[in-house]
Scaffold this motif. Structure first.
Motif, PDB file in Angstrom:
ATOM      1  N   ASP A  44      83.425 -23.408 -18.347  1.00 61.16           N
ATOM      2  CA  ASP A  44      84.214 -23.671 -19.542  1.00 61.16           C
ATOM      3  C   ASP A  44      84.764 -25.094 -19.443  1.00 61.16           C
ATOM      4  N   ASP A  45      85.604 -25.494 -20.395  1.00 63.87           N
ATOM      5  CA  ASP A  45      86.122 -26.865 -20.404  1.00 63.87           C
ATOM      6  C   ASP A  45      86.759 -27.215 -19.057  1.00 63.87           C
ATOM      7  N   PHE A  46      86.370 -28.365 -18.531  1.00 62.44           N
ATOM      8  CA  PHE A  46      86.858 -28.836 -17.242  1.00 62.44           C
ATOM      9  C   PHE A  46      87.943 -29.880 -17.455  1.00 62.44           C
ATOM     10  N   TRP A  47      89.089 -29.677 -16.764  1.00 63.28           N
ATOM     11  CA  TRP A  47      90.202 -30.605 -16.901  1.00 63.28           C
ATOM     12  C   TRP A  47      90.649 -31.113 -15.540  1.00 63.28           C
ATOM     13  N   ASP A  48      91.651 -31.979 -15.545  1.00 61.99           N
ATOM     14  CA  ASP A  48      92.129 -32.670 -14.348  1.00 61.99           C
ATOM     15  C   ASP A  48      93.057 -31.776 -13.533  1.00 61.99           C
ATOM     16  N   ASP A  49      92.478 -30.753 -12.942  1.00 64.77           N
ATOM     17  CA  ASP A  49      93.207 -29.777 -12.150  1.00 64.77           C
ATOM     18  C   ASP A  49      92.394 -29.512 -10.879  1.00 64.77           C
ATOM     19  N   TRP A  50      93.026 -29.634  -9.705  1.00 61.36           N
ATOM     20  CA  TRP A  50      92.274 -29.517  -8.469  1.00 61.36           C
ATOM     21  C   TRP A  50      91.577 -28.159  -8.339  1.00 61.36           C
ATOM     22  N   ALA A  51      92.238 -27.084  -8.742  1.00 59.69           N
ATOM     23  CA  ALA A  51      91.618 -25.763  -8.635  1.00 59.69           C
ATOM     24  C   ALA A  51      90.312 -25.714  -9.423  1.00 59.69           C
ATOM     25  N   MET A  52      90.287 -26.360 -10.590  1.00 59.86           N
ATOM     26  CA  MET A  52      89.069 -26.413 -11.382  1.00 59.86           C
ATOM     27  C   MET A  52      87.988 -27.226 -10.677  1.00 59.86           C
ATOM     28  N   LEU A  53      88.368 -28.353 -10.089  1.00 65.26           N
ATOM     29  CA  LEU A  53      87.398 -29.182  -9.376  1.00 65.26           C
ATOM     30  C   LEU A  53      86.855 -28.439  -8.159  1.00 65.26           C
ATOM     31  N   ASP A  54      87.727 -27.766  -7.442  1.00 65.55           N
ATOM     32  CA  ASP A  54      87.300 -26.995  -6.279  1.00 65.55           C
ATOM     33  C   ASP A  54      86.276 -25.932  -6.681  1.00 65.55           C
ATOM     34  N   ALA A  55      86.482 -25.301  -7.834  1.00 71.48           N
ATOM     35  CA  ALA A  55      85.557 -24.270  -8.301  1.00 71.48           C
ATOM     36  C   ALA A  55      84.205 -24.846  -8.694  1.00 71.48           C
ATOM     37  N   GLN A  56      84.168 -26.105  -9.127  1.00 69.29           N
ATOM     38  CA  GLN A  56      82.893 -26.711  -9.524  1.00 69.29           C
ATOM     39  C   GLN A  56      81.946 -26.876  -8.337  1.00 69.29           C
ATOM     40  N   PHE A  57      82.493 -27.013  -7.132  1.00 67.26           N
ATOM     41  CA  PHE A  57      81.623 -27.084  -5.964  1.00 67.26           C
ATOM     42  C   PHE A  57      80.723 -25.849  -5.890  1.00 67.26           C
ATOM     43  N   THR A  58      81.340 -24.675  -5.998  1.00 65.03           N
ATOM     44  CA  THR A  58      80.566 -23.437  -5.898  1.00 65.03           C
ATOM     45  C   THR A  58      79.571 -23.322  -7.037  1.00 65.03           C
ATOM     46  N   ARG A  59      79.995 -23.678  -8.230  1.00 68.59           N
ATOM     47  CA  ARG A  59      79.077 -23.588  -9.370  1.00 68.59           C
ATOM     48  C   ARG A  59      77.867 -24.500  -9.175  1.00 68.59           C
ATOM     49  N   LEU A  60      78.101 -25.733  -8.767  1.00 72.77           N
ATOM     50  CA  LEU A  60      76.982 -26.654  -8.580  1.00 72.77           C
ATOM     51  C   LEU A  60      76.076 -26.210  -7.424  1.00 72.77           C
ATOM     52  N   GLU A  61      76.660 -25.628  -6.402  1.00 71.23           N
ATOM     53  CA  GLU A  61      75.845 -25.071  -5.319  1.00 71.23           C
ATOM     54  C   GLU A  61      74.946 -23.950  -5.844  1.00 71.23           C
ATOM     55  N   ASN A  62      75.529 -23.066  -6.658  1.00 70.33           N
ATOM     56  CA  ASN A  62      74.769 -21.921  -7.164  1.00 70.33           C
ATOM     57  C   ASN A  62      73.616 -22.333  -8.072  1.00 70.33           C
ATOM     58  N   TRP A  63      73.740 -23.492  -8.724  1.00 68.81           N
ATOM     59  CA  TRP A  63      72.700 -23.932  -9.658  1.00 68.81           C
ATOM     60  C   TRP A  63      71.599 -24.761  -8.987  1.00 68.81           C
ATOM     61  N   THR A  64      71.664 -24.930  -7.670  1.00 61.68           N
ATOM     62  CA  THR A  64      70.695 -25.768  -6.972  1.00 61.68           C
ATOM     63  C   THR A  64      69.234 -25.396  -7.254  1.00 61.68           C
ATOM     64  N   PRO A  65      68.855 -24.111  -7.299  1.00 60.60           N
ATOM     65  CA  PRO A  65      67.431 -23.801  -7.528  1.00 60.60           C
ATOM     66  C   PRO A  65      66.887 -24.279  -8.862  1.00 60.60           C
ATOM     67  N   TRP A  66      67.772 -24.547  -9.828  1.00 60.49           N
ATOM     68  CA  TRP A  66      67.305 -24.924 -11.169  1.00 60.49           C
ATOM     69  C   TRP A  66      67.543 -26.400 -11.486  1.00 60.49           C
ATOM     70  N   ARG A  67      67.916 -27.176 -10.484  1.00 61.94           N
ATOM     71  CA  ARG A  67      68.134 -28.607 -10.684  1.00 61.94           C
ATOM     72  C   ARG A  67      66.835 -29.351 -10.385  1.00 61.94           C
ATOM     73  N   GLY A  68      66.447 -30.252 -11.276  1.00 58.30           N
ATOM     74  CA  GLY A  68      65.248 -31.034 -11.034  1.00 58.30           C
ATOM     75  C   GLY A  68      64.959 -31.933 -12.210  1.00 58.30           C
ATOM     76  N   PRO A  69      63.898 -32.724 -12.144  1.00 55.44           N
ATOM     77  CA  PRO A  69      63.586 -33.650 -13.229  1.00 55.44           C
ATOM     78  C   PRO A  69      63.527 -32.944 -14.581  1.00 55.44           C
ATOM     79  N   GLY A  70      64.380 -33.385 -15.503  1.00 53.28           N
ATOM     80  CA  GLY A  70      64.404 -32.808 -16.841  1.00 53.28           C
ATOM     81  C   GLY A  70      65.255 -31.570 -16.986  1.00 53.28           C
ATOM     82  N   SER A  71      65.925 -31.128 -15.912  1.00 57.47           N
ATOM     83  CA  SER A  71      66.814 -29.956 -16.028  1.00 57.47           C
ATOM     84  C   SER A  71      68.062 -30.195 -15.185  1.00 57.47           C
TER      85      SER A  71
END
Length: 218
Positions: free
Chosen positions: A37-64
């Motif tokens: 959801d909308d991301f704002w300037d809050d450390w808890a939100m930034l900390d949570a983005q680490f896990t989300r970006l880790e979870n999306w690793t299999p679908w990251r690549g050229p054009g996605s």
């Protein structure tokens, strides 16, 4: 319908948090999609983005590209206030978005862009990680730390991002072996642009709370 236009168009989806189980679907039909959801300037939100970006690793690549949302830096809320992120947290934000190849979309008021924020947004070495690296992946070492790496163009040099997500200063590091490299390697700090000499076994740094470092090894 987009394909039928005959024109190159990037489709960016913003349904809120895209479910990871829909990864194959969004990679097939779009080029960018919001992972939160909308991301704002809050450390808890930034900390949570680490896990989300880790979870999306299999679908990251050229054009996605999993999209961790806009960068809440500089002057925010229609020019009413400055970002609540500390300088260390701002560097962490830019380092994570760069090494995870999240789209970089400035969310602050450009009319009030200060020199420190401009420097964060225009570091050419950091932008190159976001724009041209490949094989971007997290490494799980220990609680309170996050480590990512990626290959630089050419497949010989390696980018390494170190993060301290804890509330106290600590050393964060990883062996060259775990990065698929053999020493010795030259180390360059991408935020400062300084050469840091050679390392034979391990790359490490003592980082402040919520701090980050980004290096090129080769």
């Amino acid at each position: 319908a987009i394909l039928a236009t005959g024109r190159p168009i990037i489709l960016s989806l913003s349904p809120g948090e895209t479910p990871v189980i829909r990864g194959e679907h969004v990679r097939k039909h779009a080029q960018m999609w919001r992972i939160s959801d909308d991301f704002w300037d809050d450390w808890a939100m930034l900390d949570a983005q680490f896990t989300r970006l880790e979870n999306w690793t299999p679908w990251r690549g050229p054009g996605s590209w999993p999209d961790a949302d806009m960068l809440p830096l500089g002057r925010l809320a229609l020019g009413e206030r400055d970002t609540r992120f500390t300088p260390d947290e701002q560097r962490t934000l830019m380092t994570l978005w760069a090494i995870a190849r999240s789209p970089l979309i400035m969310g602050g008021d450009l009319r009030h862009l200060d020199s420190a924020t401009l420097a964060l947004l225009t570091n050419r070495d950091v932008l190159a990680v976001n724009q041209a690296s490949h094989g971007n992946c997290p490494h799980f070492v220990e609680d309170g730390t996050r480590i990512w790496s990626a290959w630089a163009p050419g497949g010989k040099d390696r980018y390494v991002a170190l993060f301290n997500t804890g509330d106290k200063a600590r050393e964060v590091g990883i062996t060259l072996r775990d990065l698929g490299m053999n020493g010795p390697v030259a180390v360059r700090d991408l935020w400062s642009g300084k050469a840091l000499g050679m390392q034979t076994d391990r790359i490490a740094a003592t980082l402040p709370p919520h701090g980050a470092a980004l290096y090129r090894l080769g």
